[in-house]
Motif scaffolding. Structure first.
Motif, PDB file in Angstrom:
ATOM      1  N   SER A  10      -8.634  61.375 117.012  1.00  0.00           N
ATOM      2  CA  SER A  10      -7.916  60.430 115.841  1.00  0.00           C
ATOM      3  C   SER A  10      -8.030  61.314 114.474  1.00  0.00           C
ATOM      4  O   SER A  10      -7.273  60.957 113.738  1.00  0.00           O
ATOM      5  CB  SER A  10      -8.628  59.163 115.815  1.00  0.00           C
ATOM      6  OG  SER A  10      -9.701  59.342 115.279  1.00  0.00           O
ATOM      7  N   SER A  22      -4.483  62.753 113.723  1.00  0.00           N
ATOM      8  CA  SER A  22      -3.289  61.809 114.014  1.00  0.00           C
ATOM      9  C   SER A  22      -1.917  62.473 113.615  1.00  0.00           C
ATOM     10  O   SER A  22      -1.724  63.280 112.569  1.00  0.00           O
ATOM     11  CB  SER A  22      -3.693  60.636 113.334  1.00  0.00           C
ATOM     12  OG  SER A  22      -3.453  60.725 111.971  1.00  0.00           O
ATOM     13  N   HIS A  51       4.104  60.170 111.170  1.00  0.00           N
ATOM     14  CA  HIS A  51       5.246  59.350 111.728  1.00  0.00           C
ATOM     15  C   HIS A  51       6.381  59.751 110.723  1.00  0.00           C
ATOM     16  O   HIS A  51       6.977  59.122 109.993  1.00  0.00           O
ATOM     17  CB  HIS A  51       5.187  58.027 111.515  1.00  0.00           C
ATOM     18  CG  HIS A  51       4.192  57.333 112.552  1.00  0.00           C
ATOM     19  ND1 HIS A  51       3.780  55.926 112.835  1.00  0.00           N
ATOM     20  CD2 HIS A  51       3.615  58.106 113.418  1.00  0.00           C
ATOM     21  CE1 HIS A  51       2.833  55.950 113.571  1.00  0.00           C
ATOM     22  NE2 HIS A  51       2.830  57.094 114.203  1.00  0.00           N
ATOM     23  N   PRO A  83      -7.308  55.231 117.487  1.00  0.00           N
ATOM     24  CA  PRO A  83      -6.217  54.200 118.194  1.00  0.00           C
ATOM     25  C   PRO A  83      -5.546  54.518 119.399  1.00  0.00           C
ATOM     26  O   PRO A  83      -5.430  53.594 120.231  1.00  0.00           O
ATOM     27  CB  PRO A  83      -5.560  54.228 116.908  1.00  0.00           C
ATOM     28  CG  PRO A  83      -6.211  54.713 115.870  1.00  0.00           C
ATOM     29  CD  PRO A  83      -7.178  55.801 116.391  1.00  0.00           C
ATOM     30  N   PRO A  84      -4.821  55.704 119.497  1.00  0.00           N
ATOM     31  CA  PRO A  84      -4.263  55.861 120.825  1.00  0.00           C
ATOM     32  C   PRO A  84      -4.846  55.649 121.921  1.00  0.00           C
ATOM     33  O   PRO A  84      -4.495  54.939 123.058  1.00  0.00           O
ATOM     34  CB  PRO A  84      -3.507  57.255 120.792  1.00  0.00           C
ATOM     35  CG  PRO A  84      -3.579  57.726 119.310  1.00  0.00           C
ATOM     36  CD  PRO A  84      -4.852  56.922 118.588  1.00  0.00           C
ATOM     37  N   TRP A 100       2.230  55.048 118.458  1.00  0.00           N
ATOM     38  CA  TRP A 100       1.098  55.676 117.408  1.00  0.00           C
ATOM     39  C   TRP A 100       1.129  57.200 117.283  1.00  0.00           C
ATOM     40  O   TRP A 100       0.859  57.828 116.363  1.00  0.00           O
ATOM     41  CB  TRP A 100      -0.199  55.132 117.902  1.00  0.00           C
ATOM     42  CG  TRP A 100      -1.090  55.270 116.750  1.00  0.00           C
ATOM     43  CD1 TRP A 100      -1.905  56.401 116.565  1.00  0.00           C
ATOM     44  CD2 TRP A 100      -1.621  54.332 115.870  1.00  0.00           C
ATOM     45  NE1 TRP A 100      -2.834  56.207 115.555  1.00  0.00           N
ATOM     46  CE2 TRP A 100      -2.707  54.767 115.010  1.00  0.00           C
ATOM     47  CE3 TRP A 100      -1.439  53.016 115.390  1.00  0.00           C
ATOM     48  CZ2 TRP A 100      -3.251  54.307 113.885  1.00  0.00           C
ATOM     49  CZ3 TRP A 100      -1.828  52.379 114.573  1.00  0.00           C
ATOM     50  CH2 TRP A 100      -2.999  53.090 113.890  1.00  0.00           C
TER      51      TRP A 100
END
Length: 442
Positions: free
Chosen positions: A22, A25, A28, A250-251, A432
């Protein structure tokens, strides 16, 4: 995470080969900053050769026992329901506990594999599973069957299964999804051999000796697998049984949540297809067995094909999500199945969609781990969590059926909705990682 993208032309397709921790990350946005090289890239993978492919053969036999045996419980469900005269939900607890313990023990088995005890773990699990099988042949009461087939065999199969992921992942990188799919195709092999052995020998030699014959078949598999196994990675002696930092990714966490939902509904089809065929589609007990055999037989070619597609075209996580969607559609379509001919068609479709989803699960989870030395423990952690889904799924379906007066409709609706929710959750994990981009091989 390794991201290949043209910085001057962000509209081009992005290829994500592995998911990292993480701390790295993926933004986006259209401009993606490539992450540092992962631990996975620093290793020299054979990606082939006689030794590597022997591991695939060995792990194919391990999966034939560890997963194929549990998937064949529909045969036992039918026999126990007829002989013990107990509610279907109570009988299904035997198979559910077996699958539960199979997954629950994976955290310990995975850490042992990472520590360099893969062969010893497989050998120990083989012995325990064989003891449970032969004790099942002697059991005559519910509690005896529960302890032998549910508890003892479940623990043994779980110890056997987990090291296969670590061993194969250490030999393959670019062809990992295909190699893992060939190995997990053993589930179909075992799911054909074990139920056929038991079902077709019961009228000839009786249930106890039919189960013993299945035990002797398992013994021959055990001998082959333990001769062929050859772990490759340097053992990671130090390290916790549970890698808690993984739950900060998170993923990884969202992926586990989606997989939990998938496995919650999964075994409903395996455990109840025979009883459904008899009560709804006018099958005889003997002819109903053929449905389970068909479901498992089509899985043998399906898994390698889905592995090739994941490696070459879609990526493991994309393949997993799409397979889950097709499985959900199959669950809903089951509601309309009422005749023998449509039951056979359903068995084929369910076998393909279910095996595609199960086969892509392992490769998708492998893509979340860039450090091969932690492959076992991270897989084990996931399997331990989804163990609670597998133990609750069939009894939940059985309770819905009993509450509905024997009707399967609401249980089928429940399975379909849960699988849809699983696909949506997995889609969130993908978002994500990649953002809103669709043309991403991940």
């Amino acid at each position: 995470m390794v991201v290949t993208e043209s910085h001057k032309k962000p509209q081009h397709t992005v290829t994500v080969s592995h998911l990292a921790h993480s701390e790295v990350s993926l933004p986006h946005s259209e401009d993606v900053v490539p992450s540092p090289a992962s631990d996975d890239e620093d290793l020299d993978y054979p990606d082939g050769g006689s030794v590597a492919w022997r591991q695939v053969v060995a792990c194919h036999f391990i999966n034939a026992m560890a997963c194929g045996y549990g998937a064949a419980f529909g045969i036992y469900q039918l026999y126990y329901t007829e002989t013990l005269k107990l509610p279907a939900a109570q009988i299904s607890w035997i198979g559910s506990v077996q699958v539960f313990l199979n997954n629950l023990i994976c955290t310990v088995a995975g850490r042992l594999a990472d520590a360099g005890y893969a062969r010893e773990t497989v050998m120990g699990g083989s012995f325990i599973a064989l003891v449970g099988t032969f004790m099942t042949s002697l059991a005559t009461q519910y509690w005896q069957i529960f302890l032998a087939q549910g508890v003892c065999t479940g623990i043994g199969l779980g110890l056997m299964f987990m090291p296969t992921i670590t061993i194969i992942s250490s030999y393959f990188n670019k062809r990992r999804a295909f190699a893992l799919s060939l190995a997990t195709a053993g589930t179909g092999t075992g799911s054909i051999i074990f139920p056929a052995t038991v079902q077709y020998l019961i009228p000839i030699i009786g249930f106890p000796w039919a189960v013993r014959c299945a035990g002797f078949v398992a013994l021959s598999m055990v001998l082959i697998m333990n001769v062929l196994l050859k772990p490759r990675l340097v053992p990671r002696k130090a390290g916790p049984v549970v890698e808690w930092p993984a739950f900060k990714e998170p993923p990884y966490v969202i992926f586990i949540a989606g997989t939990f939902l998938f496995f919650w509904a999964l075994y409903f089809g395996y455990f109840y297809v025979n009883t459904y065929a008899i009560t709804v589609a006018s099958f005889s007990p003997t002819s109903a067995v053929s449905l389970l055999l068909i479901m498992n037989a089509v899985g043998v070619p399906t898994r390698p094909i889905i592995g090739y597609i994941a490696d070459t075209y879609l990526g493991p996580l994309n393949t997993y999500i799409l397979s889950a969607i097709t499985l959900a559609i199959t669950f809903f379509a089951w509601i309309a199945i009422k005749t023998p001919s449509t039951m056979y068609a359903f068995a084929i479709v369910f076998g393909v969609t279910n095996n595609a989803t199960q086969g892509s699960f392992s490769t998708a989870l492998a893509s979340l781990t860039t450090d091969p030395s932690k492959m076992g423990v991270r897989f084990g952690m996931c399997c331990t969590i989804i163990a609670f889904a597998t133990v609750a799924g069939p009894p939940t379906a059985g309770a819905i059926i009993d509450f509905s007066g024997g009707s399967y409709v609401w249980a089928q609706v429940w399975a379909g909705l849960v699988t849809v929710l699983a696909a949506i959750t997995l889609g969130v994990a993908r978002y994500w990682v990649t953002g809103a981009k669709l043309k991403v091989k991940v």
